[in-house]
Design a protein around this motif. Sequence first.
Motif, PDB file in Angstrom:
ATOM      1  N   LEU A 162       0.916  -0.988  -0.080  1.00  0.00           N
ATOM      2  CA  LEU A 162       0.285   0.118   0.105  1.00  0.00           C
ATOM      3  C   LEU A 162       0.563   1.088  -0.295  1.00  0.00           C
ATOM      4  N   GLU A 163       0.774   2.074  -0.600  1.00  0.00           N
ATOM      5  CA  GLU A 163       1.098   3.585  -0.836  1.00  0.00           C
ATOM      6  C   GLU A 163      -0.076   4.407  -1.127  1.00  0.00           C
ATOM      7  N   PHE A 164       0.557   5.517  -0.073  1.00  0.00           N
ATOM      8  CA  PHE A 164      -0.305   6.365   0.066  1.00  0.00           C
ATOM      9  C   PHE A 164       0.086   7.896  -0.063  1.00  0.00           C
ATOM     10  N   PRO A 165      -0.273   9.018  -0.505  1.00  0.00           N
ATOM     11  CA  PRO A 165      -0.075  10.398  -1.008  1.00  0.00           C
ATOM     12  C   PRO A 165       0.678  11.185   0.086  1.00  0.00           C
ATOM     13  N   SER A 166       0.533  10.429   1.732  1.00  0.00           N
ATOM     14  CA  SER A 166       1.488  11.112   2.397  1.00  0.00           C
ATOM     15  C   SER A 166       1.471  10.313   3.650  1.00  0.00           C
ATOM     16  N   GLU A 167       2.311  10.892   4.075  1.00  0.00           N
ATOM     17  CA  GLU A 167       2.442   9.645   5.568  1.00  0.00           C
ATOM     18  C   GLU A 167       1.410   9.252   6.286  1.00  0.00           C
ATOM     19  N   GLN A 168       1.018   8.388   6.676  1.00  0.00           N
ATOM     20  CA  GLN A 168      -0.154   8.386   7.670  1.00  0.00           C
ATOM     21  C   GLN A 168       0.304   6.721   8.658  1.00  0.00           C
ATOM     22  N   THR A 169      -0.837   6.863   9.638  1.00  0.00           N
ATOM     23  CA  THR A 169      -0.261   6.567  10.842  1.00  0.00           C
ATOM     24  C   THR A 169      -0.772   5.284  11.276  1.00  0.00           C
ATOM     25  N   LEU A 170      -0.479   4.244  11.379  1.00  0.00           N
ATOM     26  CA  LEU A 170      -0.524   2.944  11.417  1.00  0.00           C
ATOM     27  C   LEU A 170      -0.838   2.228  12.442  1.00  0.00           C
ATOM     28  N   ILE A 171      -1.662   1.118  12.655  1.00  0.00           N
ATOM     29  CA  ILE A 171      -1.012   0.535  13.882  1.00  0.00           C
ATOM     30  C   ILE A 171      -0.961  -0.629  13.578  1.00  0.00           C
ATOM     31  N   CYS A 172      -0.448  -1.006  14.491  1.00  0.00           N
ATOM     32  CA  CYS A 172       1.015  -2.417  14.477  1.00  0.00           C
ATOM     33  C   CYS A 172       1.395  -2.925  15.186  1.00  0.00           C
ATOM     34  N   ASP A 173       0.489  -4.306  15.664  1.00  0.00           N
ATOM     35  CA  ASP A 173       0.417  -4.987  16.770  1.00  0.00           C
ATOM     36  C   ASP A 173       0.329  -3.631  18.828  1.00  0.00           C
ATOM     37  N   ASP A 174      -0.547  -2.926  18.265  1.00  0.00           N
ATOM     38  CA  ASP A 174      -0.478  -1.742  18.981  1.00  0.00           C
ATOM     39  C   ASP A 174       0.092  -1.181  19.084  1.00  0.00           C
ATOM     40  N   ILE A 175       0.888  -0.810  18.008  1.00  0.00           N
ATOM     41  CA  ILE A 175       2.358   0.093  18.258  1.00  0.00           C
ATOM     42  C   ILE A 175       2.034   1.516  16.451  1.00  0.00           C
ATOM     43  N   PRO A 176       1.340   2.460  17.318  1.00  0.00           N
ATOM     44  CA  PRO A 176       1.440   3.292  15.863  1.00  0.00           C
ATOM     45  C   PRO A 176       2.600   4.063  15.408  1.00  0.00           C
ATOM     46  N   LEU A 177       2.847   3.875  13.852  1.00  0.00           N
ATOM     47  CA  LEU A 177       3.421   3.849  13.107  1.00  0.00           C
ATOM     48  C   LEU A 177       3.713   4.644  12.110  1.00  0.00           C
ATOM     49  N   ARG A 178       4.242   6.247  11.728  1.00  0.00           N
ATOM     50  CA  ARG A 178       4.243   6.606  10.653  1.00  0.00           C
ATOM     51  C   ARG A 178       4.638   6.655   9.522  1.00  0.00           C
ATOM     52  N   ARG A 179       3.652   6.286   8.817  1.00  0.00           N
ATOM     53  CA  ARG A 179       4.388   5.058   6.880  1.00  0.00           C
ATOM     54  C   ARG A 179       3.847   6.086   5.933  1.00  0.00           C
ATOM     55  N   LYS A 180       4.749   5.930   4.730  1.00  0.00           N
ATOM     56  CA  LYS A 180       4.071   6.601   3.141  1.00  0.00           C
ATOM     57  C   LYS A 180       3.813   4.996   2.502  1.00  0.00           C
ATOM     58  N   LYS A 181       4.049   4.281   2.964  1.00  0.00           N
ATOM     59  CA  LYS A 181       3.993   2.463   2.466  1.00  0.00           C
ATOM     60  C   LYS A 181       4.618   1.574   3.433  1.00  0.00           C
ATOM     61  N   ILE A 182       4.042   0.901   2.747  1.00  0.00           N
ATOM     62  CA  ILE A 182       3.699  -0.608   3.811  1.00  0.00           C
ATOM     63  C   ILE A 182       3.945  -1.632   2.497  1.00  0.00           C
ATOM     64  N   THR A 183       4.184  -2.950   3.552  1.00  0.00           N
ATOM     65  CA  THR A 183       4.690  -4.226   2.762  1.00  0.00           C
ATOM     66  C   THR A 183       3.610  -5.215   3.400  1.00  0.00           C
ATOM     67  N   VAL A 184       2.528  -6.354   3.384  1.00  0.00           N
ATOM     68  CA  VAL A 184       2.080  -7.076   4.646  1.00  0.00           C
ATOM     69  C   VAL A 184       1.757  -8.607   3.438  1.00  0.00           C
ATOM     70  N   GLU A 185       2.461  -9.539   4.126  1.00  0.00           N
ATOM     71  CA  GLU A 185       2.159 -10.753   3.585  1.00  0.00           C
ATOM     72  C   GLU A 185       1.621 -11.431   3.902  1.00  0.00           C
ATOM     73  N   VAL A 186       1.138 -12.695   3.332  1.00  0.00           N
ATOM     74  CA  VAL A 186       0.419 -13.781   4.466  1.00  0.00           C
ATOM     75  C   VAL A 186       1.742 -15.068   4.619  1.00  0.00           C
ATOM     76  N   LEU A 187       1.690 -14.826   5.598  1.00  0.00           N
ATOM     77  CA  LEU A 187       2.993 -16.064   6.508  1.00  0.00           C
ATOM     78  C   LEU A 187       2.273 -17.822   6.204  1.00  0.00           C
ATOM     79  N   PRO A 188       2.385 -18.756   5.927  1.00  0.00           N
ATOM     80  CA  PRO A 188       1.047 -19.952   6.126  1.00  0.00           C
ATOM     81  C   PRO A 188       1.749 -21.102   7.342  1.00  0.00           C
ATOM     82  N   LYS A 189       0.963 -20.932   8.370  1.00  0.00           N
ATOM     83  CA  LYS A 189       1.290 -21.625   9.511  1.00  0.00           C
ATOM     84  C   LYS A 189       2.091 -20.871  10.473  1.00  0.00           C
TER      85      LYS A 189
END
Length: 89
Positions: free
Chosen positions: A55-82
Motif C-alpha cells: 500500500l502506498e499513500f499520498p502522504s504519511e499515515q498513522t498505522l497501528i501494528c501490534d498496538d504500536i502506532p507507526l508513521r509510514r507512506k508505504k507498507i507491505t504485508v504478506e500472508v505467512l502460512p502456518k
Amino acid sequence: GYSVTPQVKIDDGFFDIILAKKVSPQSAFSWIVSTITKRKPKGEIMSWRAKKIQLEFPSEQTLICDDIPLRRKKITVEVLPKALDVIVP
C-alpha cells in the motif's frame, strides 16, 4: 456463518481486499444481494485476493501494528502460512 463476500475464508492463506469506491444505497444493496446470492459484488464494490499487498499513500499515515502506532507512506504485508499457532483449551 456470515461472509462479506462469497470467496472469503479465514483459513485459506489469502488476504481479501474489498474496496467500495462510493458508498450509496445502491452499493449497499448490491453488497447485501451478493452475500445472499453468494456471488461477487457488482458495480462500485470491488474485491481481490492476494498473498502479498503493498500500500502506498499520498502522504504519511498513522498505522497501528501490534498496538504500536507507526508513521509510514508505504507498507507491505504478506500472508505467512502456518506462522501462528492457535491453541484452544
